[in-house]
Design a protein around this motif. Structure first.
Motif: not given
Length: 344
Positions: A104-110, A315-316
């Motif tokens: 989840t942290i990786k997805k958010l940062s990406k 993101q959008p």
């Protein structure tokens, strides 16, 4: 054990998964820890050797993870696993929980790194336009008696609003810091969690998360043959986790008054209200352990779905804000040039 060298989430997940799989194959705890040395980075060998030695000396695996400063929820999983004996399953569940958190942290940062960079770059560009170009356009318009266009007015308005937004954010952060240190952290742990559960959106995630952890632990304990009273006693004895200790103390006191288990949990606002219905249904059909297990997995699925929905919206939204600002800046510079050309 060197506490200053904290294990990363990925290393914790890998270690617990390795131990769980080895236990599943018939290894003892000490044998599993010893064998895990071949699958972990070299910088962790000293900690693993120390853990192996302390296990041989009579200490529990739970106590070793406390020394290694592992994730609190992981420590909780291990504590209860030592009560119900389902080490392999509990360790793999704990590994999965850490891995989900890391993913989840990786997805958010990406998802957020690029739009946040664009937003910061846009603010720099906005500051340049606001402080250098727009004042010159204003003086020219004033001397030539030309009306300002909509985009120029919009950029000027945003320029006036931004300092107030930053000031509000700064005041909010400073106030939150002092509130936490001077008041919040001194409150009872149950009161703290109940307050967190009242925060919009965050509160929903808090309720789902703690309902997931609590349901899963109770499911394992009940399926191992312990009574609900014994399970709550294990919670009460968990001094490393103040929250679970308080849950055990309060729930036991309510049961001693003659209340049903679902009514004993009413004061815990940080737990999902659906959990009370699940408890009542499980008591009626005699399958409380299975009800807890299925509800815990349901909560985990809900957490993942809510996070995915949030990321799809966040993101959008950031891209839209950046797009509006860039277009406004561009037109606020371009439109005055056309107006000036028309004026000649």
């Amino acid at each position: 054990m060197k506490k200053n060298k904290r294990w990363t989430n990925l290393e914790q997940a890998r270690f617990l998964k390795c131990i769980g799989e080895l236990l599943d194959r018939g290894y003892s705890m000490s044998e599993a820890v010893q064998s895990s040395r071949y699958y972990m980075p070299n910088r962790r060998l000293e900690d693993i050797n120390a853990c192996y030695g302390s296990l041989k000396g009579g200490e529990t695996f739970f106590e070793n993870l406390v020394k290694l400063n592992f994730d609190r929820q992981v420590i909780s999983f291990v504590y209860f696993a030592e009560k119900h004996g389902g080490f392999a399953t509990a360790f793999q569940d704990a590994s999965k929980m850490i891995q989900n958190k890391q993913d989840t942290i990786k997805k958010l940062s990406k998802l957020l790194s690029y739009p946040i960079f664009l937003l910061l770059f846009t603010f720099v560009l906005f500051f340049f336009v606001q402080s250098i170009l727009i004042p010159k356009f204003n003086s020219i318009f004033l001397s030539m008696n030309i009306n300002k266009n909509f985009f120029l007015l919009f950029v000027q308005f945003i320029g006036k609003v931004i300092p107030f937004l930053f000031a509000f954010l700064l005041i909010f952060l400073v106030s939150s810091f002092f509130y936490y240190n001077l008041h919040f952290r001194k409150l009872d742990i149950i009161v703290q969690m109940n307050l967190l559960a009242q925060i919009p959106y965050i509160g929903k995630m808090v309720r789902r998360y703690f309902s997931y952890v609590l349901s899963l632990q109770l499911s394992y304990l009940l399926s191992s043959g312990f009574s609900i009273y014994e399970c709550l006693q294990f919670f009460q004895e968990n001094k490393e986790q103040r929250l679970y200790s308080q849950i055990g103390i309060i729930a036991i006191s309510q049961l001693k008054k003659g209340l049903r288990l679902d009514r004993a949990f009413v004061s815990f606002d940080f737990l999902d209200k659906e959990l009370l219905q699940i408890i009542q249904h499980g008591q009626e059909n005699g399958k409380l352990d299975q009800e807890f297990y299925y509800f815990g997995n349901h909560c985990l699925i809900q957490i993942e779905e809510n996070l995915n929905k949030t990321m799809k919206v966040l993101q959008p939204t950031l891209y839209s804000v950046v797009g509006i600002l860039i277009i406004s800046i561009y037109l606020s510079v371009l439109m005055p040039m056309f107006q000036l050309l028309d004026g000649f």
